[in-house]
Design an enzyme around this catalytic site. Sequence first.
Site, PDB file in Angstrom:
ATOM      1  N   LYS A 125       0.829  -1.203   0.000  1.00  0.00           N
ATOM      2  CA  LYS A 125       0.000   0.000   0.000  1.00  0.00           C
ATOM      3  C   LYS A 125       0.871   1.264   0.000  1.00  0.00           C
ATOM      4  O   LYS A 125       0.473   2.297  -0.532  1.00  0.00           O
ATOM      5  CB  LYS A 125      -0.953  -0.003   1.194  1.00  0.00           C
ATOM      6  CG  LYS A 125      -0.384   0.438   2.520  1.00  0.00           C
ATOM      7  CD  LYS A 125      -1.462   0.507   3.567  1.00  0.00           C
ATOM      8  CE  LYS A 125      -0.964   1.180   4.837  1.00  0.00           C
ATOM      9  NZ  LYS A 125      -0.673   2.614   4.659  1.00  0.00           N
ATOM     10  N   ARG A 126       2.060   1.160   0.556  1.00  0.00           N
ATOM     11  CA  ARG A 126       2.957   2.326   0.550  1.00  0.00           C
ATOM     12  C   ARG A 126       3.387   2.672  -0.874  1.00  0.00           C
ATOM     13  O   ARG A 126       3.563   3.842  -1.212  1.00  0.00           O
ATOM     14  CB  ARG A 126       4.186   2.045   1.421  1.00  0.00           C
ATOM     15  CG  ARG A 126       3.882   2.003   2.912  1.00  0.00           C
ATOM     16  CD  ARG A 126       5.146   1.815   3.737  1.00  0.00           C
ATOM     17  NE  ARG A 126       4.831   1.781   5.156  1.00  0.00           N
ATOM     18  CZ  ARG A 126       4.444   0.702   5.811  1.00  0.00           C
ATOM     19  NH1 ARG A 126       4.304  -0.444   5.148  1.00  0.00           N
ATOM     20  NH2 ARG A 126       4.180   0.736   7.104  1.00  0.00           N
TER      21      ARG A 126
END
Length: 368
Positions: A125-126
Amino acid sequence: MVNSLTLSAEETEKRLASGEPFVVRFKYPADTDIHVHDLIRGEVVINSNLLDDKVLYKSDGMPTYHLANIVDDHTMKITHVIRGEEWLPSAPLHVMLYKAFGWEAPQFAHLPLLLKPDGNGKLSKRDGDRLGFPVFPLEWHDPKSGEVSSGYRETGYLPEAVVNMLALLGWNPGTEQEIFSLDELVNLFSLEKISKSGAKFSLDKAKWFNHEYIQMKSAQELLPYFTKIMDEKGISYEEDYLLKVIDVIKERLTFPSEFWEQAGFFFVAPTEYSAQDLKKRWKEGTGEKLRVILQLLEQDEVFDMQAAHDRVMEHIKANEWNMGAVLNSLRIGIVGAARGPELFTMINILGVPETRKRTEAVIAAVEG
């Protein structure tokens, strides 16, 4: 290690009786090849000497994931365990636990990882937050940090596009076809055709899929996406008119959120005009030429788009006008810039009276 294998039976019982915390581990047999048959990777063999004895019950009496997972899958009569390849190192333990319980193990399939766009490492997700694309299906609000991560739905991806895109990350039917309905995917999909290597996520490809699925949908199917935008902007509209606009504008959209940028001029007349486009297209005498074109557009009692197109083209050629300059100047008056769908399609939707009104406005603004 201080455990029941190294302590005497008496010492072990003494420690248990005193309430000293302990864990329960799984004891692998020594120097044994453990076979895991994987539907994607084939036969995977790992020697038990390479594995450590995993904890099954923690010191607080709670089972670990490994034990709970096996018991849960068995009681639910799970036949296939399909999971990411990062779980492959745990597969020997799971196989041995099924064997220890005397249960039939399910079939295993370990899927390749979804990789970062550059191919270096697992997608997270980063990466999405950093590179500007969603990783979660829905917008995610972290309850601890308050951090918000975008979701495919909120970003404007159509569900069918996301399913199609994900299906082709690590799987290929063996043909050049890329667009599949859900029924086609169900009929064609097989675990045997899944790649063993990781699949790179491509933002450009994700956008391409979404664009393609927007084109495939009818204006009526897309209507809910755009009525929401119109309502948020407080713009009144007739549904039939909005459907006509959607039909001609959807080919320009990658996401529904782009609708107003591409189609706003159909609902609100421009009040400013692109200085760059005017400099390039507007020549001396352009206003006079545009008024002639307006007269040609107004000749039909009921506007006939093809007939009007032919009349205007013939007049421009017969008088040796610069077609690009004249027609793009007309476009600037209608849109505010030299862009937008096919010119006569826009005139047909807006109507000739509105086209005249906008054209007179741009002439007044430029020539006074």
